[in-house]
Each structure stands twice: as C-alpha cells, then as structure tokens.
Enzyme design. Sequence first.
Site, mmCIF file in Angstrom:
data_model
loop_
_atom_site.group_PDB
_atom_site.id
_atom_site.type_symbol
_atom_site.label_atom_id
_atom_site.label_comp_id
_atom_site.label_asym_id
_atom_site.label_seq_id
_atom_site.Cartn_x
_atom_site.Cartn_y
_atom_site.Cartn_z
ATOM 1 N N CYS A 163 0.597 -1.285 -0.011
ATOM 2 C CA CYS A 163 0.041 -0.009 -0.019
ATOM 3 C C CYS A 163 0.790 1.559 -0.199
ATOM 4 C CB CYS A 163 -1.041 -0.024 1.301
ATOM 5 S SG CYS A 163 -1.934 -1.102 1.364
ATOM 6 N N HIS A 301 -2.873 8.216 6.293
ATOM 7 C CA HIS A 301 -3.289 6.351 5.806
ATOM 8 C C HIS A 301 -4.682 6.255 5.955
ATOM 9 C CE1 HIS A 301 -2.435 2.685 3.644
ATOM 10 N NE2 HIS A 301 -1.933 2.155 4.975
ATOM 11 N N GLU A 312 -1.175 5.144 13.732
ATOM 12 C CA GLU A 312 -1.231 6.365 13.551
ATOM 13 C C GLU A 312 -1.574 8.053 13.457
ATOM 14 O OE1 GLU A 312 -1.710 8.447 8.096
ATOM 15 O OE2 GLU A 312 -2.530 6.900 9.091
ATOM 16 N N LYS A 333 -9.879 7.673 2.200
ATOM 17 C CA LYS A 333 -9.934 6.338 2.114
ATOM 18 C C LYS A 333 -11.639 6.034 2.987
ATOM 19 C CE LYS A 333 -5.279 4.028 1.659
ATOM 20 N NZ LYS A 333 -4.473 5.087 2.019
ATOM 21 N N HIS A 338 -9.575 1.461 -0.092
ATOM 22 C CA HIS A 338 -8.182 1.429 0.038
ATOM 23 C C HIS A 338 -7.766 0.219 -1.345
ATOM 24 C CE1 HIS A 338 -4.280 1.147 0.683
ATOM 25 N NE2 HIS A 338 -3.935 0.409 1.800
ATOM 26 N N PHE A 397 1.816 -3.374 3.426
ATOM 27 C CA PHE A 397 1.955 -5.112 4.413
ATOM 28 C C PHE A 397 3.810 -4.847 4.421
ATOM 29 C CE2 PHE A 397 -2.094 -6.995 4.794
ATOM 30 C CZ PHE A 397 -2.924 -5.980 6.228
#
Length: 409
Positions: A163, A301, A312, A333, A338, A397
């Site tokens: 991502c 994010h 975050e 998002k 996403h 990830f």
Amino acid sequence: MRKRIVVTGLGAISPLGNNVPTTWEGIANGRSGIDRITKFDPKDYRSQMAGEVKGFDPAGVIETSDLKKMDIFIQYALVAAAEAVRDANLTITEELSYDTGVSVGVGLGGLTSIEKYEQVLLEKGPRRITPFFIPMVISNMASGYISLMFNCRNYNTSTASACATSNHSIGDAARIIERGDAKVMIVGGSEAVVTPLAVGGFAAMHALSSRNDDPTHASRPYDQARDGFVMGEGAGILIIEDYEFARARGARIYCELAGYGFSSDAHHITSPSTDGPCRAMKMALRDAELVPDELDYINTHGTSTPQGDINEVKAVKEAMGHAARRVSLSSSKSMTGHLLGAAGGVEAIVTIKAMENGLVPPTINIENLDPEVDLDVTPNRAKERPIRAAMSNSFGFGGTNATLVFKGL
C-alpha cells in the site's frame, strides 16, 4: 545543490470518477464511491462491497485491438497517464524523450488475468492460454506501456511495496530528477484487484469490513465502530518535472514536491507500528526543510482498521509535537476505499487539489469518534483553510512506510 521538483499534471481513475475533476468533486463533497461488488457474485464472501471503478471507457487512449493484450490495471494506468500528460500540456519530443522516464507501481499486478487464465488452464488446457498472458500480469507493464505510448526513453521501472507503492514510486522518481538524470517523470500507481481471490484473501485475514448491509458507510476511519478497510481500485498518475525546465517551457505548476520520507517498521509483516510511520514523516519534513508548524494538512493513510488508525494518530502526534493540535487531518479512503498500490497516487492528487482549492476534504462516516483520536480529523464535512504545505502518508504490509510533502511555490 539538488534540483527542485514540481508537479505539473494530474490524472486519475477512481471509484468516484474517471478523471481528476470528477474524483475531486466527489471528495470535496464527501460522496462515497463504495457499493456492493458487481464484478463477481459476492454472496458467499465475508466482505461483499468495494470501491469499484464505474463506466470505464479507454476509447481514445487505447486501441480496441490492444485491449485484449492488457490487464485492467494497465488500462487504468494508461488512461490516467494520458489525462496527466494532457493536463501538463506536455509534448514529449524526440529530444525530450531521452530525459523523460516512468515510475508507476502496482501492489498485486494482473490478478484479474491470473484468475481468468487459471480457469482457462483447468477447463481447456495449456494450449488455450493467450500468448499475451505474461505481459498482461507482470507488475512493470503499466510503466512499460506508458513508456511505449509516450516515447519515454529514460528511467522505466515499477515499484511494488504493497500500500506504500505509489508514494515510493513518486519519491524515488523525484530522486532521479534531483540528480539531474531526468527532466520529467510520469509517476504513481495503479491497481485492479476487486477479484474473488483478492477479496477472499483479505477477508480471510479479517482485514476487510463486513458491514455488508450498509456499503456506503462501511469505510469509516477513526469511527469507534470501524471494522476493517474496503477494497478499491483505480489509478493515480502525476507528472513531476525539474522546476527550471517546467518554468522554461511555461508549464502551469500546481506545487512543489518538496519532501520524501521512508522507513521500515521491522516489527511485523502485517501489524502496523508507530515508530516507522513517525520516522517517515519526520524525514519528509526534514527533506522539505519545513518545521511542523508550517504544515497545514495531512492526507492520512487512514484505512479504517481498528489498530492502524490509532497507530497513525499516535505517529502524527510524535512526529508533529505540539503542531499536531493545529494541523488538519482527513482520510479520503472513507470515500474511495483502499486502492492498495494505487492509493498513494490518488491521495497525492487529492492532497494537491486540497492545496489548490484551500479546502480540507472530509473524513466521512464518523458517527462516534474513537476517544483515542484526539486530533482534528475533519469529520463528515470539508472545511475551508489555506494550505501552505501538506503531507500524504502511505504505509504497507511488510512494514514499509512512505510519506510525501507538497508545498506552494
């Protein structure tokens, strides 16, 4: 002295629209692009919704005869790139072709075609696999086709960092220009994995929302009832240039790409940390030669996962210090879902449009703000605010983090 980098063109395919103006209109007005999956029957899946691209038509950019050679992620990238090149009013002459490169990444590659031709193999045998299969599915083919379409003969690569893909693609390309090795780069990311295997795989991890009875409200970053992210698809492509070159050719300049930060958590393959994102943000601010008080907006994010959103917020507070209380945050998002490898490209565009319009986009679907979220996440409604400098975060990830900082000239 490193060269300054500016943004001169934007192109987007998203669940909110198939160009930048329509995508931005949806973002600014807090419109959700998420609905029940139509690309396959999701009735047996734990998660049954996604931010799908709607009404996509590559006519005028891709020849009909070429469509069968390209996975849909390549098509998204080409159409978004064509919009960005037009928006930049960029003519890539024979001379400029040697100074123009491409860095467009993808998180999972041509999974749509992999699933399709696995079925062909099982049902009809290996001789029925198209000879275009390998070029359809390998991850660098979005960059490859863009390079071919626009005659770009400089750097040509594809980043794959989950991502964080788009932000790494953009930031790494900026380094190429800073060194004087290119004048123009076509950058960003593309993704098209609203497929049975991808949705099933993420759902098996319990990473996706299961709010199937209410898709438009399923992506709800920072809300106390958030239960996972929603899959999305699309592409976000930017044109970045050497500032002196852009000025000499009379280009319209959106802003400066002033800072790039990156880090690895070295913590867990999927679970987020606070330290890694914090270090990426600090590096990006340092690279931009900004102090936290000079930053007005962060496109977070903000995936709508229970732990990710909190980590975050903690990282922002650690990176920004007292300035965290005055900066505006929001997660687009909440409206797009996403977009995985394309997320950072589309979100960089949202960040730049927010600066251009002096408008902080909302985080929609916040009904009960998580009490641990004690910063201004712009709940439900956009707000006007002059934005001198803005940040866009992408974390992936594998524990990989990438942050971009944009500022006005």
